[in-house]
Every structure is written in C-alpha cells, then in structure tokens.
Design a protein around this motif. Structure first.
Motif, PDB file in Angstrom:
ATOM      1  N   TRP A  36       0.389   7.950 -13.586  1.00 48.34           N
ATOM      2  CA  TRP A  36      -0.565   6.847 -13.523  1.00 48.34           C
ATOM      3  C   TRP A  36      -0.123   5.707 -14.433  1.00 48.34           C
ATOM      4  O   TRP A  36      -0.131   4.530 -14.026  1.00 48.34           O
ATOM      5  CB  TRP A  36      -1.962   7.311 -13.915  1.00 48.34           C
ATOM      6  CG  TRP A  36      -3.017   6.308 -13.548  1.00 48.34           C
ATOM      7  CD1 TRP A  36      -3.702   6.217 -12.380  1.00 48.34           C
ATOM      8  CD2 TRP A  36      -3.484   5.218 -14.377  1.00 48.34           C
ATOM      9  NE1 TRP A  36      -4.564   5.146 -12.412  1.00 48.34           N
ATOM     10  CE2 TRP A  36      -4.462   4.513 -13.612  1.00 48.34           C
ATOM     11  CE3 TRP A  36      -3.184   4.780 -15.656  1.00 48.34           C
ATOM     12  CZ2 TRP A  36      -5.123   3.392 -14.119  1.00 48.34           C
ATOM     13  CZ3 TRP A  36      -3.839   3.651 -16.157  1.00 48.34           C
ATOM     14  CH2 TRP A  36      -4.802   2.979 -15.395  1.00 48.34           C
ATOM     15  N   LEU A  37       0.284   6.040 -15.657  1.00 52.47           N
ATOM     16  CA  LEU A  37       0.685   5.011 -16.610  1.00 52.47           C
ATOM     17  C   LEU A  37       2.006   4.351 -16.222  1.00 52.47           C
ATOM     18  O   LEU A  37       2.209   3.161 -16.476  1.00 52.47           O
ATOM     19  CB  LEU A  37       0.793   5.609 -18.018  1.00 52.47           C
ATOM     20  CG  LEU A  37      -0.527   5.963 -18.696  1.00 52.47           C
ATOM     21  CD1 LEU A  37      -0.275   6.678 -20.018  1.00 52.47           C
ATOM     22  CD2 LEU A  37      -1.367   4.709 -18.935  1.00 52.47           C
ATOM     23  N   HIS A  38       2.904   5.104 -15.601  1.00 52.04           N
ATOM     24  CA  HIS A  38       4.168   4.515 -15.145  1.00 52.04           C
ATOM     25  C   HIS A  38       3.946   3.560 -13.974  1.00 52.04           C
ATOM     26  O   HIS A  38       4.763   2.664 -13.748  1.00 52.04           O
ATOM     27  CB  HIS A  38       5.140   5.613 -14.713  1.00 52.04           C
ATOM     28  CG  HIS A  38       5.890   6.246 -15.848  1.00 52.04           C
ATOM     29  ND1 HIS A  38       6.586   5.519 -16.793  1.00 52.04           N
ATOM     30  CD2 HIS A  38       6.066   7.554 -16.184  1.00 52.04           C
ATOM     31  CE1 HIS A  38       7.151   6.337 -17.656  1.00 52.04           C
ATOM     32  NE2 HIS A  38       6.856   7.562 -17.320  1.00 52.04           N
ATOM     33  N   GLY A  39       2.855   3.745 -13.217  1.00 54.84           N
ATOM     34  CA  GLY A  39       2.616   2.913 -12.045  1.00 54.84           C
ATOM     35  C   GLY A  39       3.232   3.472 -10.782  1.00 54.84           C
ATOM     36  O   GLY A  39       3.418   2.741  -9.799  1.00 54.84           O
ATOM     37  N   THR A  40       3.535   4.788 -10.787  1.00 54.65           N
ATOM     38  CA  THR A  40       4.121   5.427  -9.605  1.00 54.65           C
ATOM     39  C   THR A  40       3.238   5.229  -8.384  1.00 54.65           C
ATOM     40  O   THR A  40       3.725   4.989  -7.271  1.00 54.65           O
ATOM     41  CB  THR A  40       4.331   6.931  -9.876  1.00 54.65           C
ATOM     42  OG1 THR A  40       5.198   7.082 -11.006  1.00 54.65           O
ATOM     43  CG2 THR A  40       4.939   7.633  -8.680  1.00 54.65           C
ATOM     44  N   TRP A  41       1.938   5.295  -8.566  1.00 56.10           N
ATOM     45  CA  TRP A  41       0.980   5.141  -7.469  1.00 56.10           C
ATOM     46  C   TRP A  41       0.898   3.696  -6.974  1.00 56.10           C
ATOM     47  O   TRP A  41       0.503   3.423  -5.841  1.00 56.10           O
ATOM     48  CB  TRP A  41      -0.410   5.575  -7.945  1.00 56.10           C
ATOM     49  CG  TRP A  41      -0.855   4.813  -9.166  1.00 56.10           C
ATOM     50  CD1 TRP A  41      -0.543   5.094 -10.467  1.00 56.10           C
ATOM     51  CD2 TRP A  41      -1.644   3.625  -9.204  1.00 56.10           C
ATOM     52  NE1 TRP A  41      -1.100   4.155 -11.317  1.00 56.10           N
ATOM     53  CE2 TRP A  41      -1.788   3.243 -10.568  1.00 56.10           C
ATOM     54  CE3 TRP A  41      -2.260   2.847  -8.224  1.00 56.10           C
ATOM     55  CZ2 TRP A  41      -2.508   2.129 -10.967  1.00 56.10           C
ATOM     56  CZ3 TRP A  41      -2.977   1.727  -8.621  1.00 56.10           C
ATOM     57  CH2 TRP A  41      -3.095   1.384  -9.979  1.00 56.10           C
ATOM     58  N   LEU A  42       1.326   2.748  -7.838  1.00 54.20           N
ATOM     59  CA  LEU A  42       1.192   1.328  -7.530  1.00 54.20           C
ATOM     60  C   LEU A  42       2.414   0.773  -6.798  1.00 54.20           C
ATOM     61  O   LEU A  42       2.318  -0.202  -6.058  1.00 54.20           O
ATOM     62  CB  LEU A  42       0.956   0.550  -8.828  1.00 54.20           C
ATOM     63  CG  LEU A  42       0.660  -0.943  -8.750  1.00 54.20           C
ATOM     64  CD1 LEU A  42      -0.622  -1.198  -7.958  1.00 54.20           C
ATOM     65  CD2 LEU A  42       0.541  -1.530 -10.155  1.00 54.20           C
ATOM     66  N   GLY A  43       3.560   1.392  -7.012  1.00 52.88           N
ATOM     67  CA  GLY A  43       4.781   0.913  -6.383  1.00 52.88           C
ATOM     68  C   GLY A  43       5.660   0.080  -7.297  1.00 52.88           C
ATOM     69  O   GLY A  43       6.775  -0.284  -6.940  1.00 52.88           O
ATOM     70  N   HIS A  44       5.186  -0.241  -8.496  1.00 53.74           N
ATOM     71  CA  HIS A  44       6.002  -0.893  -9.517  1.00 53.74           C
ATOM     72  C   HIS A  44       5.325  -0.651 -10.866  1.00 53.74           C
ATOM     73  O   HIS A  44       4.177  -0.185 -10.927  1.00 53.74           O
ATOM     74  CB  HIS A  44       6.180  -2.391  -9.245  1.00 53.74           C
ATOM     75  CG  HIS A  44       4.924  -3.190  -9.267  1.00 53.74           C
ATOM     76  ND1 HIS A  44       4.272  -3.555 -10.424  1.00 53.74           N
ATOM     77  CD2 HIS A  44       4.194  -3.715  -8.260  1.00 53.74           C
ATOM     78  CE1 HIS A  44       3.202  -4.256 -10.134  1.00 53.74           C
ATOM     79  NE2 HIS A  44       3.130  -4.370  -8.825  1.00 53.74           N
ATOM     80  N   PRO A  45       6.007  -0.904 -11.988  1.00 56.63           N
ATOM     81  CA  PRO A  45       5.436  -0.578 -13.296  1.00 56.63           C
ATOM     82  C   PRO A  45       4.033  -1.148 -13.501  1.00 56.63           C
ATOM     83  O   PRO A  45       3.749  -2.292 -13.128  1.00 56.63           O
ATOM     84  CB  PRO A  45       6.447  -1.186 -14.279  1.00 56.63           C
ATOM     85  CG  PRO A  45       7.736  -1.153 -13.540  1.00 56.63           C
ATOM     86  CD  PRO A  45       7.384  -1.440 -12.101  1.00 56.63           C
ATOM     87  N   LEU A  46       3.179  -0.356 -14.117  1.00 58.48           N
ATOM     88  CA  LEU A  46       1.791  -0.761 -14.356  1.00 58.48           C
ATOM     89  C   LEU A  46       1.667  -1.693 -15.557  1.00 58.48           C
ATOM     90  O   LEU A  46       0.784  -2.558 -15.590  1.00 58.48           O
ATOM     91  CB  LEU A  46       0.938   0.495 -14.577  1.00 58.48           C
ATOM     92  CG  LEU A  46      -0.558   0.292 -14.805  1.00 58.48           C
ATOM     93  CD1 LEU A  46      -1.219  -0.337 -13.585  1.00 58.48           C
ATOM     94  CD2 LEU A  46      -1.232   1.632 -15.135  1.00 58.48           C
ATOM     95  N   HIS A  47       2.540  -1.544 -16.531  1.00 58.84           N
ATOM     96  CA  HIS A  47       2.438  -2.321 -17.769  1.00 58.84           C
ATOM     97  C   HIS A  47       2.375  -3.834 -17.542  1.00 58.84           C
ATOM     98  O   HIS A  47       1.496  -4.504 -18.106  1.00 58.84           O
ATOM     99  CB  HIS A  47       3.609  -1.961 -18.691  1.00 58.84           C
ATOM    100  CG  HIS A  47       3.681  -2.777 -19.943  1.00 58.84           C
ATOM    101  ND1 HIS A  47       2.707  -2.712 -20.926  1.00 58.84           N
ATOM    102  CD2 HIS A  47       4.594  -3.689 -20.378  1.00 58.84           C
ATOM    103  CE1 HIS A  47       3.024  -3.543 -21.915  1.00 58.84           C
ATOM    104  NE2 HIS A  47       4.157  -4.150 -21.597  1.00 58.84           N
ATOM    105  N   PRO A  48       3.254  -4.429 -16.701  1.00 53.52           N
ATOM    106  CA  PRO A  48       3.161  -5.877 -16.491  1.00 53.52           C
ATOM    107  C   PRO A  48       1.844  -6.323 -15.871  1.00 53.52           C
ATOM    108  O   PRO A  48       1.420  -7.468 -16.062  1.00 53.52           O
ATOM    109  CB  PRO A  48       4.336  -6.179 -15.541  1.00 53.52           C
ATOM    110  CG  PRO A  48       5.267  -5.041 -15.703  1.00 53.52           C
ATOM    111  CD  PRO A  48       4.410  -3.850 -15.977  1.00 53.52           C
TER     112      PRO A  48
END
Length: 282
Positions: A36-48
């Motif tokens: 979740w924190l890496h953004g795997t579910w989002l398709g690109h990094p979550l941090h930005p």
C-alpha cells in the motif's frame, strides 16, 4: 551539480543510512502495508501523490500570510499541512529503504530537510497559538524555504538518479519496431519462463499452451534479473519474483502483484507464425 555529485558519493552517510534502513524494514513488515505504501495498487509510487497535500497547504498558507487579515486561514492551512505530512513521510521512508546506496545518501538529506521544514512549521503553529503572528509568519516562510531545498533534492532523486521510475521502460526503445523471431513455439517450455536476447536486451518469455507472453527481463524496480527469480503459482496466475528485492509480476500480463515495484513490467507484443514466436516493440 558538484555538490550533488559529492553527496551521491558521501559514504560517510552510510552508517546512519544503514541503521535507518534496518529500522524501517523492522517497523514495516506486513506485505499488505508495504504494498500500500509503495503504491503497488496505484500503478506508480504513492509518495509523490501524498506530498501534494502538505506542499499545497504550505504554499497556499504563504500566499495568505502576505494578505492582511488572512493569518487565521493561513494557520488552519499550516495545521492541515503538518498533519497530512505523516503518511507522506511513511511512504517516502519505505521507498527510500529499497533504494541503492547512492540514492539513499541523497534521500537521507532530502528527508532531513523536509523534517526540518516540518519542525519550523510546528514552531510557527505554536507561535501563532500564543498570539505571536509575526514570529509565526517568519518561521513559516523559513519552513517553506527549507522545504524547497528538500523538493530540489527530491527532484534530483527522481529525474537525475531515476529513483521511483520504471527501470525497465527504457529497454523498450532498444527492441526493434519490426517483428523479430525468438525461436520456435515447440522450443519453449510450457509453464516455465525462459530468457532470450534481442540484441543486448534480455526478454523473459512465458509460454502457456499456445499463448506466449514476452516482457522486459530487467525488473522495473531496480533492474534485477527476473530470469533468475523464483516462479510462484501456476498457469495464468504464475508470477516471477525478483531475486533482488522481491517485486512480484504476473507472467501472463506483467502486472505487478507485490512491491517494492509500483508499476507493472513492460510487456511486448507477441505472435506465432508458422510455429515461430515473434516479438516487436509496442
């Protein structure tokens, strides 16, 4: 630029970096949380994505601080920005912990600058709550300046050092645009990936019956050799696990299943003609 080069090679930062990396790895263990924190579910990094909330709040607060009679609204925005920074920090630290040493050195100073900026904004809030608006504004503008330095280092990480980008994507341009033979369908093992080269580009080929999938073999996260990774699952749900950091990709379509990779593995068009498998650039 010379200073940034010196920072990238500053191995004196490694003892602190290594200890912090160990602490982050020990603190964030559940795979679901890491994905979740890496953004795997989002398709690109979550941090930005997450940093937009505090950055937007702080910039808007600075504008309002320059307008007479708007300090109360600016205080509200600073409070919101400070509170929203926590998830952005968590995602950024986890991404940072999976980077190479040169990137972690720059990332360590990037994080330090941003934490210093948060400290200044916290001081600004305290001054405002005590009625010292002038001091509160001064600390807020100082915080925005330090945050700007942190943002500059973050941009260097992303655009100069390639942190968080899909490391496999540039390989696509090295694949010929026309159809290129990769061998006969019969020569490919069923249900087990193999590595074939197109010039100097390794390609991971997976055959499932008469269906063939081809993807760039170098991992999207840090260019690890997927051809040397373990295969988990079977059939259409079979996945390859990167031997370097554990990023997991489905072999039939390249979809990222588990991080630290946040984007899918680039897949190449395939076809079978006269029993021969062919691939080309997308």
């Amino acid at each position: 630029m010379r200073m940034l080069t010196r920072l990238e090679t500053a191995d004196s930062l490694d003892p602190v970096s290594d200890k912090l990396q160990e602490a982050v790895a020990a603190l964030v263990r559940p795979r679901r949380v890491r994905d979740w924190l890496h953004g795997t579910w989002l398709g690109h990094p979550l941090h930005p994505v997450l940093v937009q909330a505090p950055v937007g709040a702080f910039v808007c607060a600075a504008v309002l601080d320059l307008i007479p009679g708007r300090s109360r609204s600016a205080t509200t925005l600073i409070a919101a920005g400070t509170a929203s920074a926590a998830p952005a920090v968590a995602a950024g630290l986890l991404d940072w912990s999976e980077m190479t040493k040169d990137r972690r050195r720059v990332g360590l100073v990037h994080a330090g600058a941003n934490l210093a900026a948060l400290g200044l904004y916290a001081g600004s809030l305290l001054a405002r709550f005590r009625g010292d608006t002038t001091r509160g504004k001064a600390l807020a503008f100082a915080g925005l300046s330090v945050a700007g330095l942190g943002a500059y280092l973050g941009g260097h990480l992303a655009y100069a050092q390639g942190a968080g980008t899909n490391q496999a994507a540039p390989e696509i341009a090295r694949i010929p645009p026309g159809w290129t033979p990769m061998g006969s369908l019969a020569s490919l093992p069923d249900g087990r990936p193999v590595v074939r080269n197109v010039g100097e580009v390794p390609v991971l080929i997976y055959r499932l019956g008469d269906r063939v999938t081809a993807m760039i073999e170098r991992c999207a996260h840090e260019s690890g050799p997927l051809g040397k990774g373990d295969v988990v699952g079977e059939g259409s749900e079979a996945c390859v696990v990167c031997p370097w950091h554990g990023s997991t990709f489905r072999l039939t379509d390249g979809a990222v299943v588990h991080g630290p990779a946040a984007s899918s593995q680039p897949v190449l068009p395939t076809r079978v003609r006269a029993g021969q498998v062919e691939i080309r650039q997308p």
